[in-house]
Design a protein around this motif. Structure first.
Motif, mmCIF file in Angstrom:
data_model
loop_
_atom_site.group_PDB
_atom_site.id
_atom_site.type_symbol
_atom_site.label_atom_id
_atom_site.label_comp_id
_atom_site.label_asym_id
_atom_site.label_seq_id
_atom_site.Cartn_x
_atom_site.Cartn_y
_atom_site.Cartn_z
ATOM 1 N N THR A 101 0.801 -1.052 0.028
ATOM 2 C CA THR A 101 0.014 -0.084 -0.067
ATOM 3 C C THR A 101 0.855 1.268 0.030
ATOM 4 O O THR A 101 1.812 1.265 0.786
ATOM 5 N N SER A 102 0.540 2.035 -0.972
ATOM 6 C CA SER A 102 1.722 3.404 -1.055
ATOM 7 C C SER A 102 1.013 4.381 0.109
ATOM 8 O O SER A 102 -0.131 4.382 0.566
ATOM 9 N N MET A 103 2.024 5.223 0.440
ATOM 10 C CA MET A 103 1.749 6.352 1.409
ATOM 11 C C MET A 103 1.343 7.492 0.759
ATOM 12 O O MET A 103 1.155 8.660 1.324
ATOM 13 N N GLU A 104 1.102 7.406 -0.734
ATOM 14 C CA GLU A 104 0.588 8.639 -1.340
ATOM 15 C C GLU A 104 -0.704 8.085 -2.201
ATOM 16 O O GLU A 104 -0.945 6.928 -2.412
ATOM 17 N N PRO A 105 -1.521 8.887 -2.361
ATOM 18 C CA PRO A 105 -2.887 8.521 -3.159
ATOM 19 C C PRO A 105 -2.606 7.850 -4.472
ATOM 20 O O PRO A 105 -1.660 7.975 -5.296
ATOM 21 N N LEU A 136 -2.491 11.052 6.816
ATOM 22 C CA LEU A 136 -2.361 11.375 5.375
ATOM 23 C C LEU A 136 -3.909 11.689 4.967
ATOM 24 O O LEU A 136 -4.039 11.880 3.981
ATOM 25 N N ARG A 137 -4.703 11.556 5.821
ATOM 26 C CA ARG A 137 -6.286 11.848 5.366
ATOM 27 C C ARG A 137 -6.350 13.052 5.081
ATOM 28 O O ARG A 137 -7.383 13.455 4.137
ATOM 29 N N PRO A 138 -5.717 14.314 5.551
ATOM 30 C CA PRO A 138 -6.044 15.504 4.747
ATOM 31 C C PRO A 138 -5.857 15.631 3.456
ATOM 32 O O PRO A 138 -6.410 16.506 2.766
ATOM 33 N N LYS A 139 -5.067 14.620 2.902
ATOM 34 C CA LYS A 139 -5.044 14.468 1.342
ATOM 35 C C LYS A 139 -6.318 14.266 0.582
ATOM 36 O O LYS A 139 -6.541 14.807 -0.580
ATOM 37 N N LEU A 140 -7.520 13.825 1.339
ATOM 38 C CA LEU A 140 -8.718 13.691 0.946
ATOM 39 C C LEU A 140 -9.234 15.055 0.328
ATOM 40 O O LEU A 140 -10.048 15.147 -0.592
ATOM 41 N N ASP A 141 -8.898 15.968 1.137
ATOM 42 C CA ASP A 141 -9.393 17.398 0.847
ATOM 43 C C ASP A 141 -9.013 17.959 -0.447
ATOM 44 O O ASP A 141 -9.632 18.943 -1.052
#
Length: 274
Positions: A101-105, A136-141
């Motif tokens: 699983t990547s740590m990036e989207p 890393l959830r803020p990447k959702l925004d």
């Protein structure tokens, strides 16, 4: 032939007279317009031109964005819920077991694997697998403004130990301004339901609603200085239910490993038309 030539001469004469009359009336008007423009301060002229230009640009931008329909579907949820497996099943029809699983989207635009054999033009979907790690959830925004839908993946096998964390994450998504204002549909996907000990979607839905109801009560009691969430959920004085959300929230089942993702594909095509 002589009649035609005579008619042509008369027509040319009439056009010449009409042109002279037009010039005679137009010259004073042009002079008046020129005098008026000379009396107007240059700053006002520049301001008028700037307003006209800005209005034209905004109009064109409005038409452009109106034509651009959202085609992005976001895969969200806790780490280990099976988002990446679902991503590869939708793209390749394979679970890609052993993939780290990547740590990036993980994202891509593609035609769903189940639609590749269809005749005619099938529009691609932009799918984004957002990492589930809390940091890393803020990447959702970053992707929500373009989202046509959000798939929140829940591990139906290990559901109860992660109930609180999953509920908090889902609560945060459902109270985001971009989700509420745009009424972005959310699919709560109970994954790994092929396992015998997996919980049913009805059980998971009820437990999530109860836990979110507790979160709603505890967070509403916090000082108004806490602005972590943009909107409150549900109806005051009533137990929380997903039906109370301003956006549509549905619950479905899937098994990413075995490729049983029919309800996922249906959700995608309901909101990203082919």
């Amino acid at each position: 032939m002589e009649g035609f030539n005579e008619w042509k001469k008369q027509a040319d004469k009439w056009l010449s007279q009409a042109s002279q009359q037009w010039q005679k009336h137009a010259e004073p008007l042009c002079s008046q317009a020129q005098e008026y423009i000379q009396q107007v301060p240059p700053t006002q002229i520049y301001a008028a031109l700037a307003v006209l230009l800005l209005t034209s640009v905004l109009f064109q931008l409005g038409r452009f964005f109106k034509r651009q329909k959202a085609r992005t579907i976001l895969l969200s949820g806790l780490s280990g819920s099976g988002k990446t497996v679902l991503f590869y099943q939708l793209r390749d029809g394979s679970a890609h077991l052993g993939t780290v699983t990547s740590m990036e989207p993980n994202e891509g635009s593609f035609v769903l694997h189940s639609e590749k054999s269809k005749t005619g033009k099938v529009k691609p979907v932009h799918l984004v697998d957002v990492p589930g790690h809390s940091r890393l959830r803020p990447k959702l925004d970053e992707f929500l403004p373009q989202a046509a839908g959000v798939i929140f993946v829940v591990d139906a096998l290990e559901f109860l130990p992660h109930l609180r964390a999953a509920s908090e994450y889902l609560y945060d998504i459902l109270t985001k301004a971009s989700v509420v204002k745009k009424k972005i549909p959310v699919l709560v996907l109970c994954n790994k339901t092929d396992k015998v000990t997996a919980h049913s979607k009805d059980f998971i839905r009820k437990q999530l609603e109860k836990e979110i109801d507790k979160l709603r009560a505890s967070r509403s009691a916090i000082s108004t200085a806490d602005i972590a969430n943009d909107f409150t959920l549900g109806v005051v004085g009533e137990p929380f239910s997903f039906t109370q959300c301003q956006n549509k929230v549905t619950v479905a089942e899937a098994a990413g490993i075995t490729g049983d993702i029919v309800e996922v594909e249906q959700f995608i095509r309901d909101h990203v038309k082919s």
